[in-house]
Scaffold this motif. Structure first.
Motif, mmCIF file in Angstrom:
data_model
loop_
_atom_site.group_PDB
_atom_site.id
_atom_site.type_symbol
_atom_site.label_atom_id
_atom_site.label_comp_id
_atom_site.label_asym_id
_atom_site.label_seq_id
_atom_site.Cartn_x
_atom_site.Cartn_y
_atom_site.Cartn_z
ATOM 1 N N GLU A 193 -3.870 8.425 4.056
ATOM 2 C CA GLU A 193 -5.296 8.262 3.746
ATOM 3 C C GLU A 193 -5.515 8.142 2.244
ATOM 4 O O GLU A 193 -6.304 7.330 1.775
ATOM 5 N N ARG A 194 -4.799 8.954 1.482
ATOM 6 C CA ARG A 194 -4.910 8.867 0.030
ATOM 7 C C ARG A 194 -4.445 7.490 -0.450
ATOM 8 O O ARG A 194 -5.013 6.915 -1.379
ATOM 9 N N GLN A 195 -3.404 6.978 0.179
ATOM 10 C CA GLN A 195 -2.896 5.655 -0.182
ATOM 11 C C GLN A 195 -3.986 4.604 0.016
ATOM 12 O O GLN A 195 -4.165 3.721 -0.809
ATOM 13 N N GLU A 196 -4.729 4.716 1.107
ATOM 14 C CA GLU A 196 -5.813 3.773 1.379
ATOM 15 C C GLU A 196 -6.970 3.948 0.404
ATOM 16 O O GLU A 196 -7.505 2.967 -0.113
ATOM 17 N N GLN A 197 -7.297 5.200 0.120
ATOM 18 C CA GLN A 197 -8.475 5.459 -0.712
ATOM 19 C C GLN A 197 -8.238 5.088 -2.157
ATOM 20 O O GLN A 197 -9.112 4.566 -2.835
ATOM 21 N N ARG A 198 -7.051 5.359 -2.648
ATOM 22 C CA ARG A 198 -6.783 5.139 -4.062
ATOM 23 C C ARG A 198 -6.543 3.680 -4.382
ATOM 24 O O ARG A 198 -6.633 3.259 -5.506
ATOM 25 N N TRP A 199 -6.209 2.954 -3.466
ATOM 26 C CA TRP A 199 -5.727 1.576 -3.517
ATOM 27 C C TRP A 199 -5.296 1.079 -4.890
ATOM 28 O O TRP A 199 -6.085 0.731 -5.745
ATOM 29 N N LYS A 200 -3.993 1.093 -5.077
ATOM 30 C CA LYS A 200 -3.378 0.409 -6.218
ATOM 31 C C LYS A 200 -2.353 -0.523 -5.610
ATOM 32 O O LYS A 200 -1.679 -0.155 -4.654
ATOM 33 N N LEU A 201 -2.218 -1.689 -6.160
ATOM 34 C CA LEU A 201 -1.316 -2.687 -5.587
ATOM 35 C C LEU A 201 0.098 -2.142 -5.408
ATOM 36 O O LEU A 201 0.755 -2.366 -4.395
ATOM 37 N N CYS A 202 0.556 -1.372 -6.395
ATOM 38 C CA CYS A 202 1.947 -0.904 -6.325
ATOM 39 C C CYS A 202 2.158 0.073 -5.168
ATOM 40 O O CYS A 202 3.271 0.236 -4.689
ATOM 41 N N TYR A 203 1.066 0.718 -4.699
ATOM 42 C CA TYR A 203 1.211 1.693 -3.628
ATOM 43 C C TYR A 203 1.665 1.049 -2.318
ATOM 44 O O TYR A 203 2.035 1.746 -1.375
ATOM 45 N N LYS A 204 1.629 -0.283 -2.262
ATOM 46 C CA LYS A 204 2.124 -0.994 -1.082
ATOM 47 C C LYS A 204 3.605 -0.750 -0.880
ATOM 48 O O LYS A 204 4.147 -0.991 0.194
ATOM 49 N N ASN A 205 4.287 -0.295 -1.929
ATOM 50 C CA ASN A 205 5.736 -0.122 -1.800
ATOM 51 C C ASN A 205 6.121 1.240 -1.210
ATOM 52 O O ASN A 205 7.293 1.572 -1.164
ATOM 53 N N ILE A 206 5.135 2.018 -0.783
ATOM 54 C CA ILE A 206 5.420 3.345 -0.205
ATOM 55 C C ILE A 206 5.422 3.237 1.318
ATOM 56 O O ILE A 206 4.506 2.682 1.911
ATOM 57 N N LYS A 207 6.442 3.794 1.933
ATOM 58 C CA LYS A 207 6.514 3.877 3.397
ATOM 59 C C LYS A 207 6.623 5.354 3.785
ATOM 60 O O LYS A 207 7.518 6.055 3.298
ATOM 61 N N TRP A 208 5.703 5.786 4.633
ATOM 62 C CA TRP A 208 5.692 7.187 5.081
ATOM 63 C C TRP A 208 6.499 7.323 6.366
ATOM 64 O O TRP A 208 6.344 6.527 7.289
ATOM 65 N N ILE A 209 7.337 8.323 6.397
ATOM 66 C CA ILE A 209 8.217 8.516 7.548
ATOM 67 C C ILE A 209 8.245 9.995 7.921
ATOM 68 O O ILE A 209 8.443 10.855 7.050
ATOM 69 N N GLU A 210 8.035 10.273 9.200
ATOM 70 C CA GLU A 210 8.167 11.651 9.662
ATOM 71 C C GLU A 210 9.645 11.886 9.955
ATOM 72 O O GLU A 210 10.241 11.184 10.777
ATOM 73 N N GLY A 211 10.226 12.827 9.265
ATOM 74 C CA GLY A 211 11.664 13.018 9.434
ATOM 75 C C GLY A 211 12.078 14.419 9.052
ATOM 76 O O GLY A 211 11.287 15.228 8.572
ATOM 77 N N ASP A 212 13.353 14.685 9.281
ATOM 78 C CA ASP A 212 13.928 16.012 9.059
ATOM 79 C C ASP A 212 14.891 15.929 7.875
ATOM 80 O O ASP A 212 15.769 15.074 7.845
ATOM 81 N N ALA A 213 14.720 16.800 6.911
ATOM 82 C CA ALA A 213 15.588 16.791 5.732
ATOM 83 C C ALA A 213 17.049 17.045 6.096
ATOM 84 O O ALA A 213 17.946 16.741 5.316
ATOM 85 N N LEU A 214 17.281 17.611 7.277
ATOM 86 C CA LEU A 214 18.654 17.910 7.691
ATOM 87 C C LEU A 214 19.313 16.723 8.396
ATOM 88 O O LEU A 214 20.525 16.711 8.576
ATOM 89 N N ASP A 215 18.524 15.752 8.794
ATOM 90 C CA ASP A 215 19.061 14.561 9.483
ATOM 91 C C ASP A 215 18.269 13.345 9.013
ATOM 92 O O ASP A 215 17.355 12.891 9.700
ATOM 93 N N LEU A 216 18.604 12.845 7.860
ATOM 94 C CA LEU A 216 17.819 11.759 7.276
ATOM 95 C C LEU A 216 18.142 10.435 7.975
ATOM 96 O O LEU A 216 19.311 10.123 8.224
ATOM 97 N N PRO A 217 17.109 9.631 8.248
ATOM 98 C CA PRO A 217 17.324 8.372 8.975
ATOM 99 C C PRO A 217 17.674 7.205 8.056
ATOM 100 O O PRO A 217 17.058 6.133 8.119
ATOM 101 N N PHE A 218 18.653 7.422 7.174
ATOM 102 C CA PHE A 218 19.071 6.371 6.239
ATOM 103 C C PHE A 218 20.587 6.335 6.202
ATOM 104 O O PHE A 218 21.270 7.330 6.429
#
Lengths: 266, 120
Positions: free
Chosen positions: A121-146
């Protein structure tokens, strides 16, 4: 349709505590690790709506400076692929976004769905062009999906302290970092100085918790004190990072010793 | 229940239904458990999907390796990312992929699973 909950309970036996091993199979301790993680997840979901406001109030805005330092020490630069782990409502992710620009990418991972929705929501409200490069992911620090060696930099802001298996989290951070790249891990400092420890304790009891109670979050912020006491000292964090394989690890104190940042290079 | 998968065509942004994610993101993510690429479940019966985590899907006469006929990473029908390596799907909620291992679900089969089969 089954879920992975039971399977994860078995798999998590590899991270059973020594106390659990003394009991033999350690299944009770496995459930403790899993339930502790779920409790913390629920806690961060509950505080999500007021998290940003409280950070500003409780630190008198200083948390912004510490987070800028965290990003700076990660050595993230234009065009980089970076990971912000335990991203919460996105403060550090937004800073990284501006640092790496549209040629870069920011993967922001958290286990709290509510925090991620606040961040989006903050990403939408603040709208800066560069913020398009952020991807939000629900994940576990103990099992990273990368995959291995994927990121040019990793940041963690006030997250490692909340992870139930810190050695494993640091190993995961190491795994996903490219050789020669840096992780910058900011958090409260578990100080060996009696003065600093007493000051932290006093501030939590007499400032943080009373203020949080005004938001109906007394118990949630009481958790802060126990989480700091169970955290690792700077020296212990450095040792953990080196055991995970980092070639260099140094812990720096910030905010008069109240905060600290572990900077580890793979 | 047989899940039908359509091959993905490249798309730049999230879908209007709020569930889908950009192709670029689904290309980057891997299964948090196996660390292998996420792929889609296609419509060919059990031969095509590697349910090797579950013994009942190991037919003795099946030659290895099993071909996965669809490499699409995001299953539009179910709105989930699928890990064939461990036979698990991960949901996408409001455009945010949920890759927490405990939130994964074993893939359905049309013969139904017993509770015993779904636990390792």
């Amino acid at each position: 349709m089954g879920t992975l909950t039971a399977a994860i309970s078995v798999a998590a036996a590899v991270v059973a505590s020594p106390a659990g091993r003394r009991r033999g199979r350690g299944s009770a301790t496995v459930r403790c690790s899993s339930s502790a993680s779920s409790e913390r997840q629920a806690l961060f979901n509950r505080i999500a709506p007021v998290y940003d406001n409280l950070n500003d109030v409780l630190s008198l805005g200083q948390h912004r400076t510490w987070k800028r330092i965290c990003v700076s020490w990660s050595r993230a630069k234009r065009g980089d692929r970076v990971l912000d782990l335990c991203c919460g409502s996105g403060d550090i992710a937004f800073l990284l976004s501006q640092k790496v620009g549209l040629d870069g990418e920011v993967m922001a991972v958290d286990f709290s769905r509510q925090q991620l929705h606040t961040a989006a929501e903050r990403q939408e409200q603040r709208w800066k062009l560069c913020y398009k490069n952020i991807k939000w992911i629900e994940g576990d620090a103990l099992d990273l999906p990368f995959t291995d060696c994927y990121f040019d930099a990793v940041t963690v802001g006030y997250g490692l302290r909340n992870v139930v298996d810190k050695p494993r989290a640091i190993r995961e951070i190491f795994r996903v970092l490219k050789p020669g790249s840096t992780a910058s891990i900011l958090d409260f400092n578990k100080s060996s100085s009696l003065f600093t420890t007493s000051l932290q304790s006093w501030m939590i009891d007499n400032v943080v918790v009373p203020l949080a109670s005004g938001y109906g979050l007394t118990e949630e912020y009481k958790y802060l004190k126990s989480s700091i006491s169970q955290y690792l000292t700077g020296e212990e964090l450095e040792k953990l990072a080196k055991e995970a394989g980092f070639s260099a690890a140094k812990h720096y104190e910030l905010g008069g010793g109240l905060m600290g940042s572990l900077v580890a290079t793979r | 229940m047989r899940r039908t998968v359509t091959l993905l065509s490249r798309h730049a942004g999230g879908g209007g239904d709020g569930r889908s994610i950009p192709q670029a993101l689904s290309d980057v993510l891997v299964c948090p458990l196996s660390k292998k690429p996420l792929s889609g479940v296609d419509s060919i019966p059990s031969l095509a999907t590697a349910h090797y985590c579950c013994p009942r899907f190991r037919p003795a006469n099946l030659a290895a390796p099993v071909r996965v006929l669809s490499r699409s990473r995001y299953c539009e029908a179910s709105g989930s990312l699928v890990s064939d390596a461990v036979g698990v799907s991960f949901p996408v909620v409001d455009g945010i992929p949920s890759l927490v291992p405990k939130d994964g679900k074993f893939l359905e089969d049309d013969q139904g699973k017993s509770e015993q089969d779904s636990k390792l």
